[in-house]
Design an enzyme around this catalytic site. Structure first.
Site, PDB file in Angstrom:
ATOM      1  N   GLU A 221       0.844  -1.209   0.000  1.00  0.00           N
ATOM      2  CA  GLU A 221       0.000   0.000   0.000  1.00  0.00           C
ATOM      3  C   GLU A 221       0.880   1.260   0.000  1.00  0.00           C
ATOM      4  O   GLU A 221       0.610   2.234  -0.705  1.00  0.00           O
ATOM      5  CB  GLU A 221      -0.906  -0.002   1.239  1.00  0.00           C
ATOM      6  CG  GLU A 221      -1.733   1.247   1.439  1.00  0.00           C
ATOM      7  CD  GLU A 221      -3.009   1.273   0.607  1.00  0.00           C
ATOM      8  OE1 GLU A 221      -3.806   0.329   0.692  1.00  0.00           O
ATOM      9  OE2 GLU A 221      -3.187   2.246  -0.133  1.00  0.00           O
TER      10      GLU A 221
ATOM     11  N   SER B 111     -10.384 -10.500   1.582  1.00  0.00           N
ATOM     12  CA  SER B 111     -10.998  -9.188   1.831  1.00  0.00           C
ATOM     13  C   SER B 111     -12.020  -8.866   0.758  1.00  0.00           C
ATOM     14  O   SER B 111     -11.713  -8.998  -0.432  1.00  0.00           O
ATOM     15  CB  SER B 111      -9.942  -8.074   1.721  1.00  0.00           C
ATOM     16  OG  SER B 111      -9.320  -7.828   2.936  1.00  0.00           O
TER      17      SER B 111
ATOM     18  N   HIS C 122      -8.326  -2.368   7.717  1.00  0.00           N
ATOM     19  CA  HIS C 122      -7.498  -1.596   6.770  1.00  0.00           C
ATOM     20  C   HIS C 122      -8.272  -0.308   6.497  1.00  0.00           C
ATOM     21  O   HIS C 122      -9.330  -0.342   5.875  1.00  0.00           O
ATOM     22  CB  HIS C 122      -7.326  -2.443   5.498  1.00  0.00           C
ATOM     23  CG  HIS C 122      -6.571  -1.777   4.390  1.00  0.00           C
ATOM     24  ND1 HIS C 122      -5.263  -2.108   4.078  1.00  0.00           N
ATOM     25  CD2 HIS C 122      -6.932  -0.826   3.491  1.00  0.00           C
ATOM     26  CE1 HIS C 122      -4.872  -1.386   3.026  1.00  0.00           C
ATOM     27  NE2 HIS C 122      -5.871  -0.597   2.655  1.00  0.00           N
TER      28      HIS C 122
ATOM     29  N   HIS D  60       5.389  29.711  25.724  1.00  0.00           N
ATOM     30  CA  HIS D  60       5.625  28.264  25.772  1.00  0.00           C
ATOM     31  C   HIS D  60       7.098  27.981  26.065  1.00  0.00           C
ATOM     32  O   HIS D  60       7.434  27.122  26.871  1.00  0.00           O
ATOM     33  CB  HIS D  60       5.257  27.608  24.435  1.00  0.00           C
ATOM     34  CG  HIS D  60       3.790  27.611  24.154  1.00  0.00           C
ATOM     35  ND1 HIS D  60       3.133  26.550  23.601  1.00  0.00           N
ATOM     36  CD2 HIS D  60       2.845  28.550  24.354  1.00  0.00           C
ATOM     37  CE1 HIS D  60       1.850  26.834  23.464  1.00  0.00           C
ATOM     38  NE2 HIS D  60       1.657  28.052  23.912  1.00  0.00           N
TER      39      HIS D  60
HETATM   40  C1  HCA Z   1      -5.776  -1.896  -3.222  1.00  0.00           C
HETATM   41  C2  HCA Z   1      -7.021  -1.786  -2.367  1.00  0.00           C
HETATM   42  C3  HCA Z   1      -6.820  -2.066  -0.910  1.00  0.00           C
HETATM   43  C4  HCA Z   1      -6.807  -3.543  -0.584  1.00  0.00           C
HETATM   44  C5  HCA Z   1      -6.895  -3.854   0.871  1.00  0.00           C
HETATM   45  C6  HCA Z   1      -6.968  -5.326   1.208  1.00  0.00           C
HETATM   46  C7  HCA Z   1      -8.013  -1.390  -0.192  1.00  0.00           C
HETATM   47  O1  HCA Z   1      -4.980  -0.946  -3.231  1.00  0.00           O
HETATM   48  O2  HCA Z   1      -5.608  -2.897  -3.897  1.00  0.00           O
HETATM   49  O3  HCA Z   1      -6.528  -6.163   0.415  1.00  0.00           O
HETATM   50  O4  HCA Z   1      -7.473  -5.643   2.301  1.00  0.00           O
HETATM   51  O5  HCA Z   1      -7.840  -0.351   0.404  1.00  0.00           O
HETATM   52  O6  HCA Z   1      -9.103  -1.935  -0.312  1.00  0.00           O
HETATM   53  O7  HCA Z   1      -5.634  -1.451  -0.447  1.00  0.00           O
HETATM   54 CU    CU Z   2      -5.842   0.276   0.727  1.00  0.00          CU
END
Ligand code: HCA
Ligand code: CU
Length: 443
Positions: free
Chosen positions: A21, A157, A216, A312
């Site tokens: 990410e 996910s 996330h 301060h």
């Molecule tokens: C992405 C999307 C993701 C995946 C998160 C996950 C999101 O960039 O592919 O696999 O749990 O925010 O949904 O980062």
């Molecule tokens: Cu993400």
């Protein structure tokens, strides 16, 4: 028995995704860098492992030749620390596609983080499959992997879970849940508020009591941190973070911000196994790779130790606690923690000499100084300060000079770099460095 089956998960498991990410941050584009170099990645991975992170997410090798080759290098970097730090699981982020899965398994991933969009938006405009098709496809693929590679850690996910109707999410998760170790709950577009997070986690917890949940959270509303805290309190054990919270758009939950908040809330059980003093050095390391400073909005930043207003300043000089409520030194916001010793990369040394100690130097010189420093750093006794050795090398062998600031500027900002230092002298050292970084403040 697989390694994962033998692993006893801690109360909080960070799945750090700086290398996946985090690489999607536009900050890397700002200076035409686009991705972390292999050396950057190895350094970040080693730092995460030393920090106590046991799960690190990376791209599936199928993403491109660079990611594929880097995967091997990352595995080697991980392996080199196993004896010292224990095992760290490398998890590959995969679409529900056989090519993604095959590339990750072949590369030697410890686990697969599957994702597929479940919201109406994703179904209509992303992959074009309806719920029945997408859950059947995912199920078939994950079932295959489960049978052929029973030792792999599997997560699924539903991307954009917070814009997915609850009944739709259940429809998909009901089918997948017997096959996986964790269900993810990504707020892909940053729409969720803390109350919605608590509700979603509660219903999933109740419906799937035997599977771990993973959060996330994107920061579009500025809620990535508070949503992660809320998820943890509602029963989520696994949280995705990145260093400095970098990621797509405004990013996700920041690793050190999350642990810092748990500490402030005295949730010490969940901090088990994390080397909190490494927080600020880790932030510096990644900030430096992005060619920026640790952002002032990061809780674990030097800015939170810096005081500009006269009232301060005078109060802080008498008693720091007047304007400093938090034990930032526990999180490594102190001069001595910036230098890590022989393992330090050139960029940290560059950052320290330039931004903290105010020397004028370019990157090539920083690399040469690092080489000289590493030669010596392995032989230092406990009584010798690595910082002093570095300064000596910089001044005596490389003839570096410090930038001269006007006297007037020096009295404008008080920056407490070292909480154990007494007297004003040590603070003035910090003043000079900060003044170059924020020239507008001293104008
Ligand atoms: C992405 C999307 C993701 C995946 C998160 C996950 C999101 O960039 O592919 O696999 O749990 O925010 O949904 O980062
Ligand atoms: Cu993400």
């Amino acid at each position: 028995m697989s390694r994962f089956a033998q692993y006893q998960p801690r109360p909080l498991e960070i799945i750090d995704t700086t290398l996946r990410e985090g690489q999607q941050t536009s900050l890397l584009h700002d200076h035409h860098k686009y991705f972390f170099t292999r050396a950057d990645k190895e350094e970040i991975l080693r730092a995460l492992i030393v920090y106590g992170v046991k799960f690190v997410e990376v791209f599936a090798p199928v993403v491109g030749p660079q990611e594929r080759d880097d995967f091997d290098a990352l595995k080697a970097a991980r392996d080199s620390l196993v004896t010292q730090k224990g095992y760290t699981f490398l998890l590959a982020h995969v679409r529900c596609r056989p090519t993604d899965v095959a590339s990750a398994i072949e590369a030697g991933a410890d686990g697969l983080n599957f994702y597929i969009g479940t919201s109406l938006e994703s179904r209509a405009f992303n992959h074009g499959n309806d719920l029945n098709t997408l859950s059947a496809t995912a199920r078939r693929l994950i079932d295959d992997v489960r049978r052929s590679h029973p030792g792999l850690i599997l997560r699924f996910s539903g991307e954009d879970a917070f814009r997915t109707r609850e009944s739709d999410l259940f429809r998909v998760y009901d089918e997948i849940v017997p096959l996986v170790d964790r269900l993810g709950l990504p707020d892909t577009v940053g729409v969720a508020a803390p109350a919605a997070v608590a509700r979603r986690v509660a219903v999933l917890r109740a419906r799937y009591p035997n599977v771990e949940l993973e959060g996330h959270f994107h920061d579009d509303r500025g809620f990535a941190l508070v949503n992660a805290l809320e998820a943890i309190r509602s029963g989520v054990r696994y949280i995705n973070t990145t260093v400095l919270g970098i990621g797509e758009r405004s990013g996700i939950t920041s690793l050190s911000a999350l642990l810092f908040n748990l500490y402030v809330d005295r949730d010490f059980d969940r901090l088990e196994g994390y080397h909190l003093r490494g927080s600020y050095p880790l932030n510096v390391l990644v900030a430096d790779k992005l060619k920026k400073l640790v952002p002032s909005k990061e809780p674990v930043s030097l800015t939170n130790r810096t005081h500009t207003a006269g009232v301060h300043q005078s109060a802080v000089l008498r008693e720091a606690s007047v304007y400093e409520a938090h034990p930032l030194d526990v999180f490594g916001v102190s001069e001595s923690e910036i230098l890590l010793g022989p393992l330090s990369g050139w960029n940290v040394i560059h950052y320290f000499l330039k931004e903290i100690r105010y020397y004028q130097l370019d990157e090539t010189t920083a690399k040469e100084i690092t080489a000289a420093f590493k030669e010596r750093a392995y032989r230092l006794g406990p009584e010798v300060s690595p910082e002093q050795v570095l300064i000596e090398i910089a001044e005596r062998e490389f003839g570096l000079a410090r930038l001269q600031l006007p006297e007037a500027a020096l009295s404008q900002i008080v920056q407490r770099l070292d909480s154990s230092a007494s007297g004003d002298a040590s603070r003035v050292t910090g003043v000079a460095s900060l003044a170059t970084r924020h020239p507008s403040r001293v104008a």
